[in-house]
Design a protein around this motif. Structure first.
Motif, PDB file in Angstrom:
ATOM      1  N   GLU A 166      28.324 -37.575  -8.304  1.00 44.00           N
ATOM      2  CA  GLU A 166      28.545 -38.852  -8.987  1.00 44.00           C
ATOM      3  C   GLU A 166      29.892 -39.464  -8.625  1.00 44.00           C
ATOM      4  OE1 GLU A 166      26.482 -40.744 -10.957  1.00 44.00           O
ATOM      5  OE2 GLU A 166      25.037 -39.348 -10.091  1.00 44.00           O
ATOM      6  N   ASN A 167      30.829 -38.652  -8.148  1.00 34.79           N
ATOM      7  CA  ASN A 167      32.114 -39.180  -7.697  1.00 34.79           C
ATOM      8  C   ASN A 167      32.712 -38.216  -6.685  1.00 34.79           C
ATOM      9  OD1 ASN A 167      33.838 -37.212  -9.132  1.00 34.79           O
ATOM     10  ND2 ASN A 167      33.037 -38.233 -10.943  1.00 34.79           N
ATOM     11  N   PHE A 168      33.599 -38.746  -5.849  1.00 40.75           N
ATOM     12  CA  PHE A 168      34.317 -37.893  -4.916  1.00 40.75           C
ATOM     13  C   PHE A 168      35.652 -38.525  -4.573  1.00 40.75           C
ATOM     14  CE2 PHE A 168      34.033 -39.997  -0.772  1.00 40.75           C
ATOM     15  CZ  PHE A 168      32.991 -40.872  -0.946  1.00 40.75           C
ATOM     16  N   LYS A 169      36.534 -37.674  -4.073  1.00 41.98           N
ATOM     17  CA  LYS A 169      37.871 -38.118  -3.696  1.00 41.98           C
ATOM     18  C   LYS A 169      37.936 -38.213  -2.176  1.00 41.98           C
ATOM     19  CE  LYS A 169      42.523 -37.297  -5.206  1.00 41.98           C
ATOM     20  NZ  LYS A 169      43.378 -36.424  -5.991  1.00 41.98           N
ATOM     21  N   TYR A 170      38.410 -39.345  -1.678  1.00 40.63           N
ATOM     22  CA  TYR A 170      38.548 -39.548  -0.235  1.00 40.63           C
ATOM     23  C   TYR A 170      39.888 -40.211   0.030  1.00 40.63           C
ATOM     24  CZ  TYR A 170      37.493 -40.845   4.570  1.00 40.63           C
ATOM     25  OH  TYR A 170      37.535 -40.994   5.927  1.00 40.63           O
TER      26      TYR A 170
END
Length: 109
Positions: free
Chosen positions: A81-85
């Motif tokens: 549902e979310n990720f860090k990039y």
């Protein structure tokens, strides 16, 4: 990565490379499956391996949607549902609003 991506990379925002990270964007799950397969084959031709256990998929839409993308061996990729990039958090339904709010709050501290 230039040698690997030479024949499969599309322009930003469809493909974005940074070090050993890759973002592939597509308008349909079928197109994403096709593009992921192209990248996986291109990487493997150069001796690199896609780690399906670390590879994630995400649908950016107003409502939650399911997505089933598999690697060439049939292993399903994890949907998040979310990720860090690159230091920014992107959420499937909220985009980057939370990230912007957190950055503004941090700047005022």
């Amino acid at each position: 990565m230039d040698a690997v991506s030479e024949y499969v990379q599309h322009d930003v925002p469809w493909d974005m490379l940074y070090a050993d990270d890759l973002i592939i964007a597509a308008v349909s799950s079928a197109k994403l499956q096709e593009r992921f397969g192209e990248w996986q084959e291109a990487l493997e031709r150069k001796g690199l391996k896609v780690n399906a256990d670390k590879t994630e998929t995400m649908v950016c839409a107003r409502t939650a949607e399911s997505l089933q993308i598999t690697d060439k061996n049939g292993k399903a990729l994890k949907q998040v549902e979310n990720f860090k990039y690159l230091g920014s958090v992107i959420h499937a339904q909220k985009g980057n609003e939370e990230d912007i709010t957190a950055r503004i709050a941090a700047a005022w501290k």
